[in-house]
Write a protein that holds these residues in place. Sequence first.
Motif, short mmCIF file in Angstrom:
data_model
loop_
_atom_site.label_atom_id
_atom_site.label_comp_id
_atom_site.label_asym_id
_atom_site.label_seq_id
_atom_site.Cartn_x
_atom_site.Cartn_y
_atom_site.Cartn_z
N ASN A 71 4.53 10.28 5.08
CA ASN A 71 5.16 10.86 3.88
C ASN A 71 5.82 12.20 4.19
O ASN A 71 6.95 12.45 3.76
CB ASN A 71 4.12 11.03 2.76
CG ASN A 71 4.04 9.83 1.87
OD1 ASN A 71 5.00 9.50 1.17
ND2 ASN A 71 2.91 9.16 1.88
N GLN A 94 -8.66 9.30 17.59
CA GLN A 94 -9.83 8.92 16.80
C GLN A 94 -10.66 7.87 17.52
O GLN A 94 -11.89 7.94 17.56
CB GLN A 94 -9.40 8.36 15.43
CG GLN A 94 -9.08 9.41 14.42
CD GLN A 94 -10.30 10.21 13.97
OE1 GLN A 94 -11.45 9.84 14.19
NE2 GLN A 94 -10.04 11.33 13.35
N LYS A 117 3.99 4.88 -2.97
CA LYS A 117 4.44 6.27 -2.96
C LYS A 117 5.70 6.44 -2.13
O LYS A 117 6.56 7.25 -2.45
CB LYS A 117 3.31 7.16 -2.40
CG LYS A 117 3.56 8.62 -2.46
CD LYS A 117 2.33 9.37 -1.97
CE LYS A 117 2.55 10.86 -1.97
NZ LYS A 117 1.38 11.58 -1.47
N GLU A 134 0.80 -1.22 0.00
CA GLU A 134 0.00 0.00 0.00
C GLU A 134 0.83 1.27 0.00
O GLU A 134 0.29 2.36 -0.04
CB GLU A 134 -0.94 0.00 1.21
CG GLU A 134 -1.96 -1.10 1.18
CD GLU A 134 -2.83 -1.11 2.41
OE1 GLU A 134 -2.83 -0.11 3.16
OE2 GLU A 134 -3.52 -2.11 2.63
N MET A 181 -0.72 7.92 7.00
CA MET A 181 0.12 7.75 5.80
C MET A 181 0.58 9.10 5.25
O MET A 181 1.71 9.24 4.82
CB MET A 181 -0.63 6.94 4.74
CG MET A 181 -0.93 5.50 5.16
SD MET A 181 0.51 4.59 5.78
CE MET A 181 1.48 4.44 4.30
N GLU A 182 -0.29 10.09 5.30
CA GLU A 182 0.09 11.43 4.87
C GLU A 182 1.18 11.99 5.77
O GLU A 182 2.18 12.56 5.30
CB GLU A 182 -1.14 12.34 4.89
CG GLU A 182 -0.90 13.73 4.35
CD GLU A 182 -2.18 14.55 4.35
OE1 GLU A 182 -2.13 15.69 4.85
OE2 GLU A 182 -3.20 14.04 3.86
N ASN A 216 -9.29 2.89 11.40
CA ASN A 216 -9.55 3.07 9.97
C ASN A 216 -9.67 4.54 9.59
O ASN A 216 -9.17 4.97 8.55
CB ASN A 216 -10.82 2.33 9.54
CG ASN A 216 -10.66 0.83 9.58
OD1 ASN A 216 -9.55 0.29 9.66
ND2 ASN A 216 -11.78 0.11 9.55
N LYS A 217 -10.32 5.34 10.45
CA LYS A 217 -10.47 6.77 10.17
C LYS A 217 -9.14 7.50 10.19
O LYS A 217 -9.00 8.54 9.56
CB LYS A 217 -11.41 7.41 11.20
CG LYS A 217 -12.87 7.14 10.95
CD LYS A 217 -13.75 7.77 12.00
CE LYS A 217 -13.83 9.27 11.82
NZ LYS A 217 -14.82 9.90 12.72
N SER A 218 -8.16 6.97 10.90
CA SER A 218 -6.88 7.67 11.03
C SER A 218 -5.83 7.23 10.00
O SER A 218 -4.80 7.88 9.87
CB SER A 218 -6.32 7.47 12.44
OG SER A 218 -6.02 6.11 12.68
N ILE A 219 -6.09 6.18 9.25
CA ILE A 219 -5.06 5.64 8.35
C ILE A 219 -4.61 6.65 7.30
O ILE A 219 -3.41 6.81 7.05
CB ILE A 219 -5.54 4.32 7.70
CG1 ILE A 219 -5.50 3.22 8.77
CG2 ILE A 219 -4.67 3.94 6.50
CD1 ILE A 219 -6.03 1.88 8.33
N ASN A 220 -5.52 7.37 6.66
CA ASN A 220 -5.10 8.36 5.65
C ASN A 220 -4.21 9.43 6.26
O ASN A 220 -3.20 9.82 5.67
CB ASN A 220 -6.31 8.99 4.97
CG ASN A 220 -7.01 8.04 4.03
OD1 ASN A 220 -6.42 7.08 3.55
ND2 ASN A 220 -8.27 8.30 3.76
N ASP A 221 -4.58 9.92 7.45
CA ASP A 221 -3.77 10.94 8.12
C ASP A 221 -2.40 10.38 8.51
O ASP A 221 -1.39 11.07 8.44
CB ASP A 221 -4.48 11.48 9.36
CG ASP A 221 -5.70 12.31 9.01
OD1 ASP A 221 -5.76 12.85 7.88
OD2 ASP A 221 -6.60 12.43 9.85
#
Length: 133
Positions: free
Chosen positions: A122, A45, A14, A11, A118-119, A111-116
């Motif tokens: 990065n 979260q 990037k 996943e 990964m961002e 699950n709600k925090s995964i995008n934050d």
Amino acid sequence: MSVKFEIDYEEVEKLEQKFKRIPENIENIINSYLHTNASKLATNQIVSLIPLSKKKNGIHAGQSKPLKVKKINLGFEILPKRKFNYLVFPDQALGTSVGNKPKEFMQRGLNKSINDIMEGLNEHIDHYLEEEF
């Protein structure tokens, strides 16, 4: 009852190019972010989703610090503190919560925090690359 976050290399395409530019201490760089910032994001979260009991007097889990973080390599695990082990009942609809729909606030919060997460990871690696190179 716990939730575990681990980096899945499938996943993180990037990040792959960034990993190649960093020497062998990439694990330490990733762990430093996951064990501090990322675990706090996920914990916050989860706590925001903990239901408040209408029956219980005193401090509710959702109004205190009911969770602890166990550090693992390239990840972390979030568990309730011993005093708050009862959270498994509403989370999984066990015991006095049998017959209710499971709240699953632990997994939903992660699950709600995964995008934050990964961002942020990065950005953390980008910051390291800017400083080093």
